[in-house]
Structures are given as C-alpha cells and as structure tokens.
Design a protein around this motif. Sequence first.
Motif, mmCIF file in Angstrom:
data_model
loop_
_atom_site.group_PDB
_atom_site.id
_atom_site.type_symbol
_atom_site.label_atom_id
_atom_site.label_comp_id
_atom_site.label_asym_id
_atom_site.label_seq_id
_atom_site.Cartn_x
_atom_site.Cartn_y
_atom_site.Cartn_z
ATOM 1 N N GLU A 473 0.834 -1.212 0.000
ATOM 2 C CA GLU A 473 0.000 0.000 0.000
ATOM 3 C C GLU A 473 0.863 1.254 0.000
ATOM 4 N N ILE A 474 1.960 1.221 0.753
ATOM 5 C CA ILE A 474 2.860 2.375 0.823
ATOM 6 C C ILE A 474 3.518 2.619 -0.535
ATOM 7 N N ILE A 475 3.978 1.551 -1.174
ATOM 8 C CA ILE A 475 4.614 1.695 -2.493
ATOM 9 C C ILE A 475 3.619 2.212 -3.526
ATOM 10 N N LYS A 476 2.393 1.691 -3.479
ATOM 11 C CA LYS A 476 1.367 2.152 -4.422
ATOM 12 C C LYS A 476 1.085 3.644 -4.230
ATOM 13 N N ALA A 477 1.018 4.106 -2.973
ATOM 14 C CA ALA A 477 0.798 5.527 -2.696
ATOM 15 C C ALA A 477 1.965 6.354 -3.215
ATOM 16 N N ALA A 478 3.193 5.852 -3.058
ATOM 17 C CA ALA A 478 4.369 6.575 -3.546
ATOM 18 C C ALA A 478 4.369 6.651 -5.075
ATOM 19 N N GLN A 479 3.936 5.584 -5.730
ATOM 20 C CA GLN A 479 3.862 5.601 -7.196
ATOM 21 C C GLN A 479 2.848 6.631 -7.680
ATOM 22 N N ARG A 480 1.709 6.699 -7.031
ATOM 23 C CA ARG A 480 0.687 7.685 -7.409
ATOM 24 C C ARG A 480 1.146 9.112 -7.146
ATOM 25 N N ALA A 481 2.086 9.270 -6.203
ATOM 26 C CA ALA A 481 2.574 10.610 -5.848
ATOM 27 C C ALA A 481 3.838 10.984 -6.622
ATOM 28 N N ASN A 482 4.180 10.216 -7.669
ATOM 29 C CA ASN A 482 5.396 10.484 -8.441
ATOM 30 C C ASN A 482 6.657 10.433 -7.571
ATOM 31 N N ALA A 483 6.632 9.607 -6.543
ATOM 32 C CA ALA A 483 7.766 9.545 -5.614
ATOM 33 C C ALA A 483 8.559 8.253 -5.742
ATOM 34 N N ASP A 484 7.959 7.220 -6.309
ATOM 35 C CA ASP A 484 8.603 5.905 -6.336
ATOM 36 C C ASP A 484 9.926 5.937 -7.094
ATOM 37 N N GLN A 485 9.966 6.702 -8.183
ATOM 38 C CA GLN A 485 11.170 6.690 -9.027
ATOM 39 C C GLN A 485 12.377 7.251 -8.276
ATOM 40 N N PHE A 486 12.225 8.401 -7.619
ATOM 41 C CA PHE A 486 13.383 8.970 -6.917
ATOM 42 C C PHE A 486 13.710 8.160 -5.655
#
Length: 609
Positions: A473-486
């Motif tokens: 769930e945390i990773i999915k939220a980060a992906q939606r927030a354009n944060a997963d890549q960095f």
Amino acid sequence: MARQRLNSGNAAEKELPKAKINRQSINNISRLIAYIKPYRGKFIAALVFLFLSSLVGLAFPSFLGALIDTALGKHNNGFLPTTIQGILLLAFIVLFSQAFVSFFRILWFVQVAERSLADIRRDTYFKLITLPMNFFSNRRVGELNSRISADLSQVQDTLTTTIAEMIRQLVLLVGGIIFMAVISKKLAIALLIILPVLVVVAIFFGRFIRKISRQAQDKLAESNTIVEETLQGIANVKAFVNESFEASRYQKNIQEVAGIAISGAKYRGMFVSFIVFCMFGAIVAVVGYGCLLVSQHELTVGELFKFALYAVFVGSAMGSFPDLYANVQKAVGASERVLEILAEQGEEISIDEIDNTIKQKITGNLSFNNVIFAYPSRPEITVLKDISFDAAAGQKVAIVGPSGSGKSTMAALILQFYHPQSGNLSFDGKPASEYSLTDIRNQVAIVPQDVMLFGGSILENIAYGKLSATKDEIIKAAQRANADQFIMSFPEGYDTIVGERGVKLSGGQRQRIAIARALLKNPSILILDEATSSLDSESERLVQEALEELMKNRTSIIIAHRLSTIREADKIIVLEKGNIIESGSHQELVANEQGLYRYLSRLQFDVSS
C-alpha cells in the motif's frame, strides 16, 4: 547585546529553581507521589528495609567498641558476647543481614521510582501532544522538553535517592544522639553544644561561596558568547576593522572573570581554614574531654571510641541535611512545573485511541457559517471576519489573497486546531462539535508548504498517514505521488533515512512524500497550503501531477499564491484582511475589472491569454 545577556544567564539556569516547601507545595508533590500507589507494596517494604539497614548500621560502633574493651580485658559489653570471637561472629552475621536488606532496599526503591516515573512521563508526554495549538504558540519547545527531561529527572532523583537518604540520615542522627547519651551524657551535651553551631556557620559560608561561583560562571558564559558571536560574524568584524575592539571587549570580560575567581579563592581559603581549625578543633576538644573522663574511670577506651564514631555519624547527618533539603526543594519546583502541564485542559483524545477507527464518516461537504476568529494569544486582532462559504463533496475550492489575509488560519480551523469565537464549521451539514476530534482529523489531510518529515526512513514517513498500511500500500501511494522513481534511485530505497526534518531530501521530494502520505490516508477533505510555492519549475510540474492525482474524488481546499495552479478550481474565494471580498470561478473573477483577483492575476500572468 540582548542575545549576549540571554546567553550569559545560561550557566545560572543550569540549576533548577527551588520552591518553598509549604502545605500547597506538599499537596502538589503528593499528586505525583500518587503514581507510586500501584507499587505501594514494594515501596513500603523498601522503607521497612531502609529503616532496618539504618538501625543495623548504628550497631557497628558498638561492635568495635566492645572489641577494644574486650581486648583490654574489659567486659562491659551489654548484650554482646564477652569474647572477641563471639563479637566478630555476631558482627559478620549482622553485616551479612545488612547487605541482604540493603540489596533489596535499593532494588525495590529503584523499581518503584522508575516504574512510577515512566507512568508520569507517559501521562505528561501524552498530555503535551494533546494540548491545543494555542498552548504551543506561547511556549518554546526547549522549555517543554525540559519538563519531561530535566524536571522529571529531578523528581526521579528525589524518589530514588533523596527520600531514602533523608530517612537514613534521620535514623543515624536520632540513633547516634541516643547512643551518645547512653555512653556519656557529659560528652553528648558538650558535642551537641558545639557541633550544630559549626554546621550552621559552615552551611551559610558554603552558600556564599556557591553564589560567588555562580557569578564567575555567568561571566565566563558571557565571555564565551563574545567568542561565539565574533567567530560567527568574523566577516563583519574584518570588514569594519573591529578586531581591536573585539579583543579589548573580550579582555575586559575575562579580567572580570579572573577578579571574581580570585575573590572566591580568598573566601574558599577562609572557609577551609575555618573547617580545619574549628571542626577538627571541636573534635579534638571533645576527644580530649573524653580522654579526661577515661582517666577518671568514667569511660572505657572502647566507649570513647564508640562515642567518636557516633559523633561522626551525627556530624555527617547534620551536614547532609541542607543538600538533601535543597534537592527536595528542587523536586518540589520541578513537580509544580510538571503538574502545570498535567492540569492544562487538553483535547478530547484518549491514550487508547491508537487504531484511528472512524466512527462518523464524512463524505466531504464543508461549510463555514459566519465564522469570526481571533487567535487566543492575540485576541485584539480579528483574523477572520464573518466568513461564510460552502464546499460541496468533491469540489475544488481555492482560497487566495495577500499575506496575512487569513488563508492558513482557515486551514487551521478545518483541522480543529482552533475554534471560532463566533459562528461554526459544519461537515456534511452537522456542526463540527457533533463529531469527535479524531473523526474529523482522521478524514482531513494537509500538504503544507514546508513539509516536516520525521528522522526515520522514507517508508516510515509515508506510513505515518496510515500506521496499519502494508508495504504494498505504501509503495502504491508513492507511485501515485510520483515519488517511487526517486525513492528507488537511493541505494536503500524505501529504507533510506531522511535525516532530521528530512534535510537529506530536496523540497520537491519532501512534498511528494507528503502527498504519498496523504494518499495513503485517503481523506475526505484535502488541504493544500501553498504546496508548490517554493519549488523550481521541474519539481513543481512533478508535484502538480501528484496533486492532481491526490485531489481526485475528494473535497480540496487549495491555498495558493500562484494563481496559475488554481485556474481549474470549481470556486475561488478571495480574502482580504479577513473578509471574503470576491467569490466565483476564474473566468468570473478576471472579468471583474475592479476586483482584487484580476489585479493579482495581472501581477503574475497575462489575463488575456
């Protein structure tokens, strides 16, 4: 110079202030001592063992005196054996018993003190974090932190050490005087006439010397401040060619420090001379008088030796009471400051509400109804004046206006950090007062301009929005927030430590983590408080994309300076000096040639575009 004066007092402030011990202060500290109640069994047992060990300690001068008399052929040993072997055997039995009792006395005292102090710390900390925002606006963080650290440490020292030591010294004092009187009334009277006078004089002399020492510490702190300020502003010192001025200022200060230290040394020398001559002279005089009584066969050598040891017990007990009493005074003062926090009216949040279960669902309808508000710390300044507007569930409502117009105050009211003096807020048509505080805050999320991250990992910071969230769930939220890549570009990925307040991350990265946290929370109402105002163009683009994802299907209150970010808002509210002066869509507001919104728009971009 004001800063210099402030820092010069730091040394003096290291000592906790002492409170007068009276009925009120005793009542206050008894409220903290009530925390011992769950552990009263061990506490009472520790007190009994303390009393027993102190009494046993009083027996050893009798053992030593009896050994001396027995060795000299005297057998006036009272209840003790008449042989050296018998006295030694009994002494070692008593010594073992005292060691056994002392171990459990110390262990139980510490167990009771540590557990009760942990309960006080827990309640004090929880009370602190559930106090209203106005409480924190009037106090410094360092001051509040000292309540839990320095103040409670002082109470802890008193519970674990000072109280026990006072009882022990009291038993030794009273018991020593009784035993001295039993051995020789003449010697006891002679000693008790001289010793208290010497102890009182020594106490007052000691206080005077400590006062001079504090003055020297204050002056030394002032000189250190000069060095610190000069080195921090060395460029200015050199630019204005003031090296000589700073050197002379420092020299004057350290000369004053040296003068105070030399003056203190004179008084310390006098004090030591007084102790050497008077204290030891008094002991020599009493022992000499005792030797006279021995020569007249009124005392035995063993009894004189016993008397001397009891005199040491009594003298040390008398000398220890002033310091012990001072520690109790400090503990009373510390407890009063802790009780001030515990007595504050906190928000209605239970210490057991850790699952954040929502009892009353909010769909997202929000209304301000004739709200008038002034901060409690500045009641003479009305920040919001008769504010009324509605935000329907799912709408994007922007709030714009000059700095100081009350935009962020409206966000604070939505989060129930403060409450209006007049009017009310309602959620889904019901006044905010009909919802629990936790229900409202569980369904409202804010992405501020200055994002504060905790010093743990990125994973922990995102999970703060929903403590029960899984890693997926945390990773999915980060992906939606354009944060997963960095995040994945870091060697440790989601386990990367962000540093204190997130200093290891850029502004745009911190914003996207805050957005991921808000997405994870999945609020009904979202507040964006200048969320992109301090970012560069590329960071703003990424954050804006994340915000668009975050605002989908939820009521969004957008506080913004950059009007380009709110053109698509369903409603724009224009604030000026706490009043709503305009309201409508972007097109409606730019069409008003005399409007503030049109004026602000012209400052930022071409209206005709």
